[in-house]
Design an enzyme around this catalytic site. Structure first.
Site, PDB file in Angstrom:
ATOM      1  N   SER A  64       0.819  -1.205   0.000  1.00 24.09           N
ATOM      2  CA  SER A  64       0.000   0.000   0.000  1.00 24.09           C
ATOM      3  C   SER A  64       0.857   1.261   0.000  1.00 24.09           C
ATOM      4  CB  SER A  64      -0.907   0.020   1.234  1.00 24.09           C
ATOM      5  OG  SER A  64      -1.635  -1.172   1.327  1.00 24.09           O
TER       6      SER A  64
HETATM    7  N1  SAH Z   1      -0.940  -3.937   3.768  1.00 24.24           N
HETATM    8  C1  SAH Z   1      -0.371  -4.728   2.704  1.00 24.24           C
HETATM    9  C2  SAH Z   1      -1.294  -4.654   1.519  1.00 24.24           C
HETATM   10  C3  SAH Z   1      -1.487  -5.935   0.867  1.00 24.24           C
HETATM   11  S1  SAH Z   1      -2.618  -5.943  -0.481  1.00 24.24           S
HETATM   12  C4  SAH Z   1       0.999  -4.167   2.362  1.00 24.24           C
HETATM   13  O1  SAH Z   1       1.222  -2.985   2.609  1.00 24.24           O
HETATM   14  O2  SAH Z   1       1.833  -4.884   1.823  1.00 24.24           O
HETATM   15  C5  SAH Z   1      -3.923  -6.931   0.183  1.00 24.24           C
HETATM   16  C6  SAH Z   1      -3.593  -8.353   0.509  1.00 24.24           C
HETATM   17  O3  SAH Z   1      -4.800  -8.987   0.942  1.00 24.24           O
HETATM   18  C7  SAH Z   1      -3.093  -9.205  -0.671  1.00 24.24           C
HETATM   19  O4  SAH Z   1      -1.835  -9.721  -0.360  1.00 24.24           O
HETATM   20  C8  SAH Z   1      -4.147 -10.301  -0.794  1.00 24.24           C
HETATM   21  O5  SAH Z   1      -3.613 -11.552  -1.189  1.00 24.24           O
HETATM   22  C9  SAH Z   1      -4.725 -10.349   0.603  1.00 24.24           C
HETATM   23  N2  SAH Z   1      -6.057 -10.965   0.723  1.00 24.24           N
HETATM   24  C10 SAH Z   1      -7.129 -10.829  -0.107  1.00 24.24           C
HETATM   25  N3  SAH Z   1      -8.170 -11.566   0.326  1.00 24.24           N
HETATM   26  C11 SAH Z   1      -7.757 -12.185   1.490  1.00 24.24           C
HETATM   27  C12 SAH Z   1      -8.377 -13.089   2.393  1.00 24.24           C
HETATM   28  N4  SAH Z   1      -9.645 -13.527   2.226  1.00 24.24           N
HETATM   29  N5  SAH Z   1      -7.662 -13.516   3.467  1.00 24.24           N
HETATM   30  C13 SAH Z   1      -6.380 -13.105   3.643  1.00 24.24           C
HETATM   31  N6  SAH Z   1      -5.741 -12.258   2.812  1.00 24.24           N
HETATM   32  C14 SAH Z   1      -6.411 -11.797   1.735  1.00 24.24           C
END
Ligand code: SAH
Length: 217
Positions: A64
């Site tokens: 993010s």
């Molecule tokens: N805060 C993180 C953002 C990651 S993007 C950072 O700064 O790196 C969002 C993430 O949510 C992705 O990696 C995706 O795989 C995960 N995600 C989506 N649906 C999910 C679920 N049902 N359970 C766990 N993770 C999930």
């Protein structure tokens, strides 16, 4: 005697841009300065790690934008004794920030590759109050218990009842709500003695939350 080193210019600009965009919580600002974002991005993006932009990570996901991380963290109003659930570990960057401001963090990721990498990075950085779990964050075992703060970092079509059941009295939940490719808004839900209060914080753009764990090749 050498004078103490000034922070590198890219970190000073980083802090400045967060303040200019309205982040004022000193603990949040200090934590964003302290957590080395360059260690959470892919090697080819390391030079731009301190710019205020989202970047691609493995498995087609994104780390993010720092302003959004700072804003969501500020809005969570973390207290040092809080138990936090994060859904969507991704790179583990936001997890590292939460771990410095709360007592315990459970972070769940549906891609095994991302969960494994984040777990290793967080261990290398000495974040000992974090558990990274590979699984579907919306389908946690009952034994996971309830939480003071819940942060969802992938967009959900609506707030899942299951998550609301896991929020303690006095708790705060923050999630991007909306369709994968349509308008998404960041929603804050606060559980008060008088009931749940919802506030729309603004428009955002997140990768969609998907159910189940990911099949990887
Ligand atoms: N805060 C993180 C953002 C990651 S993007 C950072 O700064 O790196 C969002 C993430 O949510 C992705 O990696 C995706 O795989 C995960 N995600 C989506 N649906 C999910 C679920 N049902 N359970 C766990 N993770 C999930």
């Amino acid at each position: 005697m050498p004078s103490p080193a000034a922070p590198p210019p890219e970190k000073m600009l980083f802090q400045l841009s967060l303040r200019r965009r309205g982040i004022s919580d000193q603990a949040v600002l200090r934590t964003l300065e302290a957590v080395p974002r360059d260690q959470f991005v892919e090697p080819e993006y390391r030079d731009g790690a301190w710019r205020d932009t989202a970047l691609p990570i493995a498995c087609g996901q994104t780390i993010s934008q720092p302003f959004v991380v700072a804003y969501m963290t500020e809005q969570l109003e973390l207290r040092p004794r809080d138990r936090v659930l994060e859904i969507g570990t991704g790179s583990g960057y936001h997890t590292a920030i939460l771990s410095r401001l709360a007592a315990d963090v459970l972070s769940v990721e549906r891609f095994k590759t991302l969960a494994d990498r984040a777990r290793r990075r967080l261990a290398d950085l000495g974040c000992r109050n974090v558990e990274v779990m590979f699984g579907d964050g919306f389908d946690l075992p009952e034994t996971s218990g309830t939480f003071d703060r819940i942060l969802v970092t992938a967009a959900v079509p609506e707030l899942p009842q299951r998550l609301l059941d896991q929020l303690d009295p006095g708790g705060v939940l923050i999630a991007p709500v909306g369709p994968a490719h349509g308008r998404q808004t960041l929603v804050r839900l606060r559980r008060t003695a008088q009931g749940d209060e919802r506030k729309v914080l603004g428009d955002v753009r997140f990768v969609p939350a998907l159910r189940g764990t990911a099949r990887e090749l």
